[in-house]
Each structure stands twice: as C-alpha cells, then as structure tokens.
Design a protein around this motif. Structure first.
Motif, PDB file in Angstrom:
ATOM      1  N   THR A  50      52.064 116.626  10.027  1.00  0.00           N
ATOM      2  CA  THR A  50      53.101 115.640   9.688  1.00  0.00           C
ATOM      3  C   THR A  50      52.764 114.297  10.309  1.00  0.00           C
ATOM      4  O   THR A  50      52.816 113.260   9.631  1.00  0.00           O
ATOM      5  N   LYS A  51      52.414 114.301  11.580  1.00  0.00           N
ATOM      6  CA  LYS A  51      52.101 113.043  12.261  1.00  0.00           C
ATOM      7  C   LYS A  51      50.913 112.337  11.604  1.00  0.00           C
ATOM      8  O   LYS A  51      50.928 111.114  11.436  1.00  0.00           O
ATOM      9  N   LYS A  52      49.932 113.106  11.175  1.00  0.00           N
ATOM     10  CA  LYS A  52      48.754 112.528  10.507  1.00  0.00           C
ATOM     11  C   LYS A  52      49.137 111.870   9.179  1.00  0.00           C
ATOM     12  O   LYS A  52      48.716 110.757   8.884  1.00  0.00           O
ATOM     13  N   VAL A  53      49.961 112.547   8.383  1.00  0.00           N
ATOM     14  CA  VAL A  53      50.365 112.013   7.073  1.00  0.00           C
ATOM     15  C   VAL A  53      51.249 110.776   7.246  1.00  0.00           C
ATOM     16  O   VAL A  53      51.123 109.804   6.496  1.00  0.00           O
ATOM     17  N   VAL A  54      52.135 110.787   8.237  1.00  0.00           N
ATOM     18  CA  VAL A  54      52.988 109.620   8.501  1.00  0.00           C
ATOM     19  C   VAL A  54      52.118 108.425   8.892  1.00  0.00           C
ATOM     20  O   VAL A  54      52.340 107.299   8.429  1.00  0.00           O
ATOM     21  N   ALA A  55      51.114 108.645   9.718  1.00  0.00           N
ATOM     22  CA  ALA A  55      50.205 107.558  10.114  1.00  0.00           C
ATOM     23  C   ALA A  55      49.440 107.017   8.901  1.00  0.00           C
ATOM     24  O   ALA A  55      49.251 105.798   8.762  1.00  0.00           O
ATOM     25  N   GLN A  56      48.999 107.905   8.006  1.00  0.00           N
ATOM     26  CA  GLN A  56      48.311 107.465   6.787  1.00  0.00           C
ATOM     27  C   GLN A  56      49.241 106.652   5.885  1.00  0.00           C
ATOM     28  O   GLN A  56      48.819 105.648   5.292  1.00  0.00           O
ATOM     29  N   TYR A  57      50.493 107.072   5.804  1.00  0.00           N
ATOM     30  CA  TYR A  57      51.488 106.344   5.017  1.00  0.00           C
ATOM     31  C   TYR A  57      51.667 104.933   5.561  1.00  0.00           C
ATOM     32  O   TYR A  57      51.707 103.958   4.805  1.00  0.00           O
ATOM     33  N   ALA A  58      51.724 104.808   6.877  1.00  0.00           N
ATOM     34  CA  ALA A  58      51.857 103.485   7.504  1.00  0.00           C
ATOM     35  C   ALA A  58      50.672 102.597   7.143  1.00  0.00           C
ATOM     36  O   ALA A  58      50.850 101.413   6.834  1.00  0.00           O
ATOM     37  N   GLN A  59      49.474 103.150   7.161  1.00  0.00           N
ATOM     38  CA  GLN A  59      48.281 102.363   6.823  1.00  0.00           C
ATOM     39  C   GLN A  59      48.310 101.902   5.365  1.00  0.00           C
ATOM     40  O   GLN A  59      47.961 100.759   5.059  1.00  0.00           O
ATOM     41  N   LYS A  60      48.744 102.774   4.470  1.00  0.00           N
ATOM     42  CA  LYS A  60      48.845 102.393   3.052  1.00  0.00           C
ATOM     43  C   LYS A  60      49.870 101.279   2.862  1.00  0.00           C
ATOM     44  O   LYS A  60      49.651 100.337   2.097  1.00  0.00           O
ATOM     45  N   LEU A  61      50.993 101.401   3.560  1.00  0.00           N
ATOM     46  CA  LEU A  61      52.023 100.360   3.457  1.00  0.00           C
ATOM     47  C   LEU A  61      51.532  99.037   4.025  1.00  0.00           C
ATOM     48  O   LEU A  61      51.789  97.976   3.450  1.00  0.00           O
ATOM     49  N   LYS A  62      50.844  99.074   5.149  1.00  0.00           N
ATOM     50  CA  LYS A  62      50.282  97.847   5.730  1.00  0.00           C
ATOM     51  C   LYS A  62      49.357  97.155   4.738  1.00  0.00           C
ATOM     52  O   LYS A  62      49.448  95.939   4.541  1.00  0.00           O
ATOM     53  N   SER A  63      48.468  97.926   4.131  1.00  0.00           N
ATOM     54  CA  SER A  63      47.540  97.349   3.150  1.00  0.00           C
ATOM     55  C   SER A  63      48.294  96.743   1.984  1.00  0.00           C
ATOM     56  O   SER A  63      47.979  95.636   1.527  1.00  0.00           O
ATOM     57  N   HIS A  64      49.285  97.449   1.489  1.00  0.00           N
ATOM     58  CA  HIS A  64      50.074  96.963   0.353  1.00  0.00           C
ATOM     59  C   HIS A  64      50.780  95.649   0.704  1.00  0.00           C
ATOM     60  O   HIS A  64      50.734  94.691  -0.070  1.00  0.00           O
ATOM     61  N   ILE A  65      51.441  95.622   1.856  1.00  0.00           N
ATOM     62  CA  ILE A  65      52.175  94.418   2.268  1.00  0.00           C
ATOM     63  C   ILE A  65      51.232  93.231   2.398  1.00  0.00           C
ATOM     64  O   ILE A  65      51.522  92.128   1.950  1.00  0.00           O
ATOM     65  N   THR A  66      50.089  93.465   3.015  1.00  0.00           N
ATOM     66  CA  THR A  66      49.120  92.388   3.239  1.00  0.00           C
ATOM     67  C   THR A  66      48.507  91.909   1.924  1.00  0.00           C
ATOM     68  O   THR A  66      48.398  90.701   1.685  1.00  0.00           O
ATOM     69  N   GLU A  67      48.111  92.837   1.070  1.00  0.00           N
ATOM     70  CA  GLU A  67      47.476  92.473  -0.196  1.00  0.00           C
ATOM     71  C   GLU A  67      48.424  91.739  -1.133  1.00  0.00           C
ATOM     72  O   GLU A  67      48.044  90.760  -1.765  1.00  0.00           O
ATOM     73  N   LYS A  68      49.659  92.200  -1.232  1.00  0.00           N
ATOM     74  CA  LYS A  68      50.623  91.570  -2.140  1.00  0.00           C
ATOM     75  C   LYS A  68      51.105  90.224  -1.615  1.00  0.00           C
ATOM     76  O   LYS A  68      51.333  89.309  -2.386  1.00  0.00           O
TER      77      LYS A  68
END
Length: 169
Positions: free
Chosen positions: A65-83
């Motif tokens: 769970t902790k690993k997937v939550v951390a991956q989700y955070a990274q995807k969101l960071k990329s999305h926020i920065t790119e958009k």
C-alpha cells in the motif's frame, strides 16, 4: 449511566506530532484557472491478502500500500507540473484509508489485517504525510476534505486528525 470508551482518545490527547519538516518547494506561478480534484479513497492501510484473492499479484500488505501511494504521488506531481494550469488543488480523502484498527469492519466483519492499532496508524500517517509533502513540493494551495468509510470510520477519523495536527501551521 452509559459511558463511551474511545480507545484512541487518550492516544490522540497524548500524541505529539513529529517535528514538522516543510517540503522543499519547487512551485512556479501557475497559469490558468482550473482546479484539480484528487481522489484518495480505499487505500486500506493494513490490508493483508494472498495470491488467491488477487489478480496477477502474489500478495498484498502494508508495504504494498505504501509503495502504491508513493507512486500515485509521483504521478500527480508530474501531472501538476506538466499541465501547469491549476490554481488550486483539492485533496479528498474519501474513506477506507484504514482497513481496520482491530481486525473487524465497523459492522463486525472479520478481516485479514496487520499490523493493527497504533502501529498501523503510525505507519499509515507517515505514508500519508509523505504523499501530501510530495504534492506540496509542486503546489502550495492544497485544501483537504475527508469523510470516513465503512471499514474503519474511527481509523479514518484518527488518521486525518493526526494529519491535520501535523500540518496545522
């Protein structure tokens, strides 16, 4: 006279949040007027499952769970920065963050889980703090909303209360 016992009341009353460490921010001025709504629901910290209950996976546990939550955070960071178009971020903790604190759902269904109690809350808290800090590293206007789920309403409440105490300033 009935007296209600809340086993986590004393835990929260005596709990001191870890020293707040501000996120290293790389926030730029965002262009646009959109708001991003992030769903954070059914993370089920503490869920334990083996291969026969899973699709294409050997096991599931707290570390998963902790690993997937951390991956989700990274995807969101990329999305926020790119958009680069969100004036604000709304983070919605929509329930069932905690799988169970005592081995049962709120309605009494027995669950496979581990760890339980304060150990689970501490590990889930650390993971959620890292999640929020990752978002804060790319956006400084985040509003958090929360509601409990049907697995551990008390666990969800205590976890989000701990989070609010940590980030209160």
């Amino acid at each position: 006279e009935h007296q209600h016992v809340n086993p986590f009341e004393s835990f929260l009353e005596n709990w001191t949040p870890p020293k707040y460490i501000p996120s290293k921010t790389n926030v730029t001025k965002y262009k646009g007027n959109k708001e991003l709504i992030i769903g954070a629901t059914d993370w089920h910290y503490g869920l334990v499952a083996n291969e026969r209950y899973l699709y294409n996976q050997k096991e599931w546990n707290l570390e998963s769970t902790k690993k997937v939550v951390a991956q989700y955070a990274q995807k969101l960071k990329s999305h926020i920065t790119e958009k680069n178009c969100y004036k604000a971020v709304k983070l919605w903790f929509g329930g069932d963050l905690i799988h169970t604190l005592n081995g049962f759902t709120d309605k009494g269904t027995k669950l496979e889980a581990g760890p339980l109690g304060e150990e689970l809350l501490t590990q889930a808290f650390d993971s959620v703090v890292l999640f929020v800090q990752e978002l804060l590293s790319v956006h400084n206007d985040i509003t958090v909303y929360a509601c409990s789920g049907n697995h551990s309403a008390l666990g969800d409440y205590v976890l989000v209360k701990m989070l609010s105490l940590y980030f209160k300033n």
